[in-house]
Design an enzyme around this catalytic site. Structure first.
Site, PDB file in Angstrom:
ATOM      1  N   SER A   1      38.656  39.781  42.270  1.00 29.63           N
ATOM      2  CA  SER A   1      38.488  39.377  40.876  1.00 29.63           C
ATOM      3  C   SER A   1      36.993  39.334  40.592  1.00 29.63           C
ATOM      4  O   SER A   1      36.173  39.480  41.505  1.00 29.63           O
ATOM      5  CB  SER A   1      39.147  38.014  40.614  1.00 29.63           C
ATOM      6  OG  SER A   1      38.652  37.034  41.498  1.00 29.63           O
TER       7      SER A   1
ATOM      8  N   TRP B   1      44.318  37.430  49.074  1.00 32.72           N
ATOM      9  CA  TRP B   1      44.229  37.431  50.534  1.00 32.72           C
ATOM     10  C   TRP B   1      43.698  36.096  51.073  1.00 32.72           C
ATOM     11  O   TRP B   1      43.199  36.030  52.195  1.00 32.72           O
ATOM     12  CB  TRP B   1      43.359  38.588  51.002  1.00 32.72           C
ATOM     13  CG  TRP B   1      43.976  39.930  50.790  1.00 32.72           C
ATOM     14  CD1 TRP B   1      44.812  40.602  51.637  1.00 32.72           C
ATOM     15  CD2 TRP B   1      43.815  40.795  49.655  1.00 32.72           C
ATOM     16  NE1 TRP B   1      45.191  41.806  51.109  1.00 32.72           N
ATOM     17  CE2 TRP B   1      44.592  41.956  49.878  1.00 32.72           C
ATOM     18  CE3 TRP B   1      43.104  40.686  48.458  1.00 32.72           C
ATOM     19  CZ2 TRP B   1      44.661  42.997  48.971  1.00 32.72           C
ATOM     20  CZ3 TRP B   1      43.182  41.730  47.538  1.00 32.72           C
ATOM     21  CH2 TRP B   1      43.950  42.874  47.801  1.00 32.72           C
TER      22      TRP B   1
ATOM     23  N   CYS C   1      37.395  51.237  34.552  1.00 30.61           N
ATOM     24  CA  CYS C   1      37.435  49.796  34.268  1.00 30.61           C
ATOM     25  C   CYS C   1      36.030  49.248  34.027  1.00 30.61           C
ATOM     26  O   CYS C   1      35.836  48.381  33.166  1.00 30.61           O
ATOM     27  CB  CYS C   1      38.112  49.050  35.413  1.00 30.61           C
ATOM     28  SG  CYS C   1      39.907  49.278  35.457  1.00 30.61           S
TER      29      CYS C   1
END
Length: 389
Positions: free
Chosen positions: A140, A180, A356
């Site tokens: 993120s 994770w 992106c």
């Protein structure tokens, strides 16, 4: 580096169709021009793909080797900055409209479809994510105000989240979408909280459990709609993009039920500058199936009556830097990864990361951290930003 070949036969290249040439020029892009962001067409079929399916055709024809570009992030930035999605015509316009309508008509993120994104994206290979991300594998946006490298940007972000949540030793925290296990590990180790983390990815669960071994952390493979219990703090980082507009009300109702009256909920999510239905068709098909980027209105109208907004922090430009850092890592380590992935995958992932970055550079894409509390909470909340070290 080897790349996908277009076909066994050569398509003669002619001048671009007038409609494409004029459309691209509105964004300062010249077909076969000399600027880094100019599209270089190698196969005539690129034009028909773009004319018929716009962004989906643009991405797929790049994956097929029909065109190339020295700076895809700058290309996409210019296309988005010029709002060309709203100016396409013909079949391209119909395809854009159908994609948006489909998201309105169907609940693409219902509980029966919850694990699809885990299987098709997060489970594709831990080797890829280990090489692309920072050591804690935080997938993120980092916080770059005082950082000069990806690892520090992510550590700064994690610490800022923990401080915004006012974590105290012994508290029970829920993390919805634990990835994770990077945040769970950090919060348990440095702030002494007990954590339940959930994910829809088997591969994420496996590494998260290994990472948090010996710490008061549980990692469960479940959908948020199956949650029960009571928590002092709740956090969700980079997961709300998978909830979908038909489920926003339910999502916040579940958080409200799980959160203690004096608790704090932090929501970290990508946001779209305007309200829209669905997400980019290429991203939906190849990267994040069934995704939906919320607008500010999507959030505010669904939290009304359930939460108060204590803080709304926007650092969307930092996602551009984060994606460029991931792209650099991906390319630097491709020689180690290439035996496990195809050349077509390389082009797909390259296009994903750079397009992106262009999305956030155009400022259509935002990155928000919201701190939400119930009206019943009595302690005064003071907004937190990290200080330079």
């Amino acid at each position: 580096m080897s790349f996908v070949t277009t076909s066994d036969h050569t398509h003669s290249l002619a001048s671009p169709p007038k409609v494409i040439d004029q459309l691209f020029k509105k964004a300062g892009i010249n077909v076969n021009g000399k600027q880094p962001w100019d599209i270089q067409v190698k196969d005539q079929r690129a034009y028909s793909e773009i004319l018929r399916r716009w962004s989906l055709g643009l991405g797929e024809s790049y994956m097929s080797g029909y065109w190339d570009c020295r700076s895809i992030d700058e290309l996409i930035y210019r296309l988005l900055d010029a709002n060309l999605d709203e100016q396409v015509t013909g079949l391209a316009q119909l395809n854009v409209a159908w994609h948006r309508l489909k998201a309105q008509l169907f609940n693409l993120q219902n509980i029966h479809r919850a694990f699809i994104v885990g299987e098709r994206h997060y489970d594709i290979g831990n080797d890829l994510f280990k090489k692309m991300l920072d050591p804690l594998m935080i997938y993120s946006c980092g916080y770059w105000q005082y950082a000069d490298n990806l690892e520090q940007a992510q550590l700064d972000k994690l610490d800022m989240i923990c401080r915004k949540l006012e974590l105290k030793p012994g508290e029970r925290m829920l993390e919805i979408g634990c990835g994770w296990g990077g945040l769970a590990y950090y919060a348990a180790k440095y702030y002494g909280v007990n954590i339940v983390g959930i994910t829809v990815s088997k591969e994420q669960q496996k590494i998260a459990q290994q990472r948090c071994e010996g710490l008061p952390v549980e990692i469960e493979l479940i959908d948020y709609r199956s949650l029960d219990g009571s928590f002092d703090k709740i956090v969700s980082v980079g997961m709300f993009e998978h909830v979908g507009q038909k489920n926003y009300q339910q999502f916040f109702s579940i958080i409200n039920r799980l959160l203690n009256d004096s608790g704090i909920f932090l929501l970290h999510t990508i946001g779209n500058a305007i309200s829209s239905h669905g997400t980019d068709p290429w991203i939906n098909n190849y990267i994040f199936p069934n995704g939906k980027i919320p607008s500010s209105q999507d959030i505010t109208k669904n939290i009304e009556g359930q939460f108060l907004i204590e803080d709304w922090h926007n650092f969307g430009s930092d996602y551009d830097k984060t994606l460029i850092a991931w792209h650099r890592n991906f390319n630097d380590h491709w020689y180690e990864l290439r035996n496990n992935y195809s050349d077509r995958f390389y082009k797909m992932w390259n296009y994903y990361l750079l397009s992106c970055a262009g999305y956030f550079r155009s400022r259509h894409g935002q990155l928000w951290q919201l701190v939400l509390t119930k009206r019943q909470r009595r302690p005064i909340y003071r907004s937190i930003r990290i200080e330079p070290t």
